[in-house]
Scaffold this motif. Sequence first.
Motif, PDB file in Angstrom:
ATOM      1  N   GLU A   1      85.207 182.822  26.441  1.00  0.00           N
ATOM      2  CA  GLU A   1      84.088 182.130  27.085  1.00  0.00           C
ATOM      3  C   GLU A   1      84.575 180.981  27.969  1.00  0.00           C
ATOM      4  N   VAL A   2      85.580 180.248  27.498  1.00  0.00           N
ATOM      5  CA  VAL A   2      86.148 179.163  28.321  1.00  0.00           C
ATOM      6  C   VAL A   2      86.791 179.742  29.571  1.00  0.00           C
ATOM      7  N   LEU A   3      87.569 180.805  29.395  1.00  0.00           N
ATOM      8  CA  LEU A   3      88.216 181.441  30.547  1.00  0.00           C
ATOM      9  C   LEU A   3      87.176 181.993  31.519  1.00  0.00           C
ATOM     10  N   ASP A   4      86.092 182.534  31.003  1.00  0.00           N
ATOM     11  CA  ASP A   4      85.028 183.044  31.861  1.00  0.00           C
ATOM     12  C   ASP A   4      84.451 181.935  32.738  1.00  0.00           C
ATOM     13  N   TRP A   5      84.211 180.746  32.162  1.00  0.00           N
ATOM     14  CA  TRP A   5      83.708 179.624  32.966  1.00  0.00           C
ATOM     15  C   TRP A   5      84.710 179.237  34.037  1.00  0.00           C
ATOM     16  N   ILE A   6      85.980 179.175  33.689  1.00  0.00           N
ATOM     17  CA  ILE A   6      87.012 178.811  34.674  1.00  0.00           C
ATOM     18  C   ILE A   6      87.032 179.835  35.804  1.00  0.00           C
ATOM     19  N   ALA A   7      86.967 181.123  35.440  1.00  0.00           N
ATOM     20  CA  ALA A   7      86.965 182.182  36.460  1.00  0.00           C
ATOM     21  C   ALA A   7      85.706 182.130  37.317  1.00  0.00           C
ATOM     22  N   GLN A   8      84.553 181.842  36.714  1.00  0.00           N
ATOM     23  CA  GLN A   8      83.310 181.739  37.488  1.00  0.00           C
ATOM     24  C   GLN A   8      83.410 180.631  38.528  1.00  0.00           C
TER      25      GLN A   8
ATOM     26  N   ASN B   1      72.844 166.869  27.098  1.00  0.00           N
ATOM     27  CA  ASN B   1      72.726 168.321  27.181  1.00  0.00           C
ATOM     28  C   ASN B   1      73.998 169.062  26.792  1.00  0.00           C
ATOM     29  N   TYR B   2      75.003 168.321  26.325  1.00  0.00           N
ATOM     30  CA  TYR B   2      76.291 168.917  25.959  1.00  0.00           C
ATOM     31  C   TYR B   2      76.793 169.829  27.070  1.00  0.00           C
ATOM     32  N   ALA B   3      76.870 169.242  28.263  1.00  0.00           N
ATOM     33  CA  ALA B   3      77.243 170.025  29.434  1.00  0.00           C
ATOM     34  C   ALA B   3      78.225 169.267  30.320  1.00  0.00           C
ATOM     35  N   LEU B   4      79.044 170.026  31.021  1.00  0.00           N
ATOM     36  CA  LEU B   4      79.843 169.477  32.108  1.00  0.00           C
ATOM     37  C   LEU B   4      79.072 169.763  33.384  1.00  0.00           C
ATOM     38  N   THR B   5      78.886 168.757  34.207  1.00  0.00           N
ATOM     39  CA  THR B   5      78.107 168.903  35.425  1.00  0.00           C
ATOM     40  C   THR B   5      78.956 168.544  36.623  1.00  0.00           C
ATOM     41  N   HIS B   6      78.911 169.388  37.646  1.00  0.00           N
ATOM     42  CA  HIS B   6      79.604 169.115  38.903  1.00  0.00           C
ATOM     43  C   HIS B   6      78.774 168.096  39.667  1.00  0.00           C
TER      44      HIS B   6
ATOM     45  N   TYR C   1      75.926 171.783  39.411  1.00  0.00           N
ATOM     46  CA  TYR C   1      76.244 172.985  38.642  1.00  0.00           C
ATOM     47  C   TYR C   1      76.601 172.536  37.235  1.00  0.00           C
ATOM     48  N   SER C   2      76.119 173.251  36.228  1.00  0.00           N
ATOM     49  CA  SER C   2      76.278 172.797  34.860  1.00  0.00           C
ATOM     50  C   SER C   2      76.880 173.878  33.973  1.00  0.00           C
ATOM     51  N   ILE C   3      77.788 173.469  33.101  1.00  0.00           N
ATOM     52  CA  ILE C   3      78.405 174.354  32.114  1.00  0.00           C
ATOM     53  C   ILE C   3      77.996 173.865  30.736  1.00  0.00           C
ATOM     54  N   ASP C   4      77.299 174.696  30.002  1.00  0.00           N
ATOM     55  CA  ASP C   4      76.867 174.341  28.651  1.00  0.00           C
ATOM     56  C   ASP C   4      78.068 174.472  27.723  1.00  0.00           C
TER      57      ASP C   4
END
Length: 120
Positions: free
Chosen positions: A50-57, A28-33, A38-41
């Motif tokens: 967009e990368v910074l947004d994921w880190i902040a989320q 799924n080309y994702a990082l999963t916790h 929880y998954s990051i596409d």
Amino acid sequence: MTTTGLDDLLNTPTPPGDWGPWRLDVANYALTHAGNRYSIDLRSCVTSAEVLDWIAQIAGKTWGEDPTVLAGLVVALDELLDFQGTLCSRGKSTTRTVESVIADVDAFAAEPAHKSVIAK
């Protein structure tokens, strides 16, 4: 006794760093916790914003306050995307293609030295 040539050393994949609870879901080309799924596409990580947004989320989540969660995410994103080299080199934001992200993830996942961070 054998000696290792410089070419051999340069072409030997480095084992991944400490990703904490994060694992790569290659299909799924994702990082999963690992703890809460929880998954990051990763295909959505084509700009530095967009990368910074994921880190902040993740930092804003209750479970994201665990330092191993956030540090592991940053290490994983950097190892997969080389974000300083490909997204914000010399402080300038650039945009990657989704295809280049997919190619980098596929190349990372193909290395036997990286299997410890691949989701099963």
